[in-house]
Design a protein around this motif. Structure first.
Motif, PDB file in Angstrom:
ATOM      1  N   TYR A 147      -0.182  -3.968  17.301  1.00 41.06           N
ATOM      2  CA  TYR A 147      -1.594  -3.750  16.933  1.00 41.06           C
ATOM      3  C   TYR A 147      -2.460  -4.921  17.383  1.00 41.06           C
ATOM      4  N   ASN A 184      -4.345   7.669   6.208  1.00 40.26           N
ATOM      5  CA  ASN A 184      -3.758   8.497   7.262  1.00 40.26           C
ATOM      6  C   ASN A 184      -4.304   9.920   7.190  1.00 40.26           C
ATOM      7  N   SER A 195       6.652   2.043  11.415  1.00 40.77           N
ATOM      8  CA  SER A 195       6.038   2.287  12.732  1.00 40.77           C
ATOM      9  C   SER A 195       6.989   2.130  13.910  1.00 40.77           C
ATOM     10  N   TYR A 250       0.831  -1.201   0.000  1.00 43.13           N
ATOM     11  CA  TYR A 250       0.000   0.000   0.000  1.00 43.13           C
ATOM     12  C   TYR A 250       0.872   1.260   0.000  1.00 43.13           C
ATOM     13  N   ILE A 251       2.166   1.092   0.338  1.00 44.21           N
ATOM     14  CA  ILE A 251       3.149   2.155   0.088  1.00 44.21           C
ATOM     15  C   ILE A 251       3.999   1.626  -1.077  1.00 44.21           C
ATOM     16  N   TYR A 287       4.945  13.172   9.861  1.00 46.11           N
ATOM     17  CA  TYR A 287       4.679  11.746  10.145  1.00 46.11           C
ATOM     18  C   TYR A 287       5.232  10.845   9.022  1.00 46.11           C
TER      19      TYR A 287
END
Ligand SMILES: NC(=O)CC[C@H](N)C(=O)O
Length: 295
Positions: free
Chosen positions: A229, A153, A50, A13-14, A177
């Motif tokens: 998570y 985000n 993260s 997704y990135i 960020y």
């Protein structure tokens, strides 16, 4: 680990992260005396993503103290790292500083009163200081890739802003960020940067205090309960150490009083945590009896 073919899936997704070769694996362990055991691709810098949330939380607590907890909670979310669902019922206050919403709120606190460039410089210098390595840098291609595609985000940040949980212009906060998530570090550098958490808040290289021992202990507690998570429970069950993962495939784990361990294997499991990284940590802590819950 090198020989295993169950490697998980590289984050896509990135877009820039989807280009990383999933065959890589690195590990570095640094004990209390500073002795380093490292193997595999332990010197290749990867996108820590993260994992920087540990360092930004530490920095923000140093800047604003416990006032931070008015903006961010301390409970596990049980939801994916980029989830938005809880924000609506919880007045825009993210559950913890390690999910995306929480880390964006923490970044916003660091930004307050600064220009984005200054805030980012502050974060990068802090990480360089912790790792005792001024060569650590931000991978601009990864940051730009996430800037282009980080719609979730953006949604989280705008939503929090509507509740007054974000003070700064959303684009400024997100710019900082995305860039701090794009810090590139090797396992060796990461294991070095985490050492203050294993040794009561003291930076072992300089003997200087980074944080009060109580704060180090509390950050470790948050890493244990929230660092993976909705996979945090399973990580505690299998590995038994405070740990923080990132979608670049890295994990920083803390064996309090003993050592820091950084692993990197780019393929992720369904919760977005390094698949082989977790397996390697599970085997290592079992063999060494390092789980905080007993041998
Ligand atoms: N889990 C992660 O590492 C997520 C970090 C990533 N920069 C994001 O916001 O989606």
């Amino acid at each position: 680990m090198r020989k295993r073919d169950d490697r998980g899936t590289v984050a896509d997704y990135i877009p820039e992260l989807s280009r990383v070769d999933p065959a890589q694996f690195g590990i570095a362990v640094i004990d209390e005396a500073g002795e380093i055991a490292a193997a595999g691709d332990c010197d290749i810098p990867f996108s820590v993503q993260s994992i920087t949330k540990v360092f930004t939380l530490t920095l923000a607590l140093g800047m604003v103290g416990d006032r931070l907890w008015q903006r961010v909670g301390r409970e596990p979310s049980g939801s994916p790292f980029n989830s938005i669902v809880q924000l609506e019922n919880e007045r825009g206050i993210p559950r913890n500083p390690f999910i995306n919403a929480g880390a964006i709120a923490v970044t916003d606190l660091i930004l307050s009163g600064h220009q984005p460039r200054e805030a980012l410089g502050e974060i990068l210098r802090f990480v360089q200081f912790l790792a005792d390595d001024p060569t650590i840098h931000i991978d601009k291609a990864v940051a730009a890739s996430e800037q282009r595609t980080g719609f979730r985000n953006r949604a989280l940040a705008n939503y929090m802003r509507s509740f007054g949980v974000i003070d700064n212009p959303v684009d400024f906060t997100l710019g900082v960020y995305f860039h701090h998530c794009a810090i590139a570090m090797s396992c060796r550098q990461l294991a070095m940067a985490g050492r203050f958490l294993a040794h009561g808040g003291i930076h072992p290289n300089t003997g200087r205090s980074v944080v009060h021992p109580e704060r180090a202990r509390r950050i470790n507690a948050l890493m244990l309960t929230c660092g993976h998570y909705d996979g945090s429970g399973d990580f505690a069950y299998r590995v038994g150490l405070p740990g923080k993962s990132g979608v670049g495939g890295g994990i920083l784990a803390i064996a309090p009083g003993k050592a820091t361990i950084a692993v990197w294997a780019p393929g992720l499991d369904a919760a977005g945590n390094s698949h082989l990284g977790r397996i390697a940590l599970e085997k290592l802590t079992k063999r060494l009896g390092w789980s905080i819950f007993g041998a």
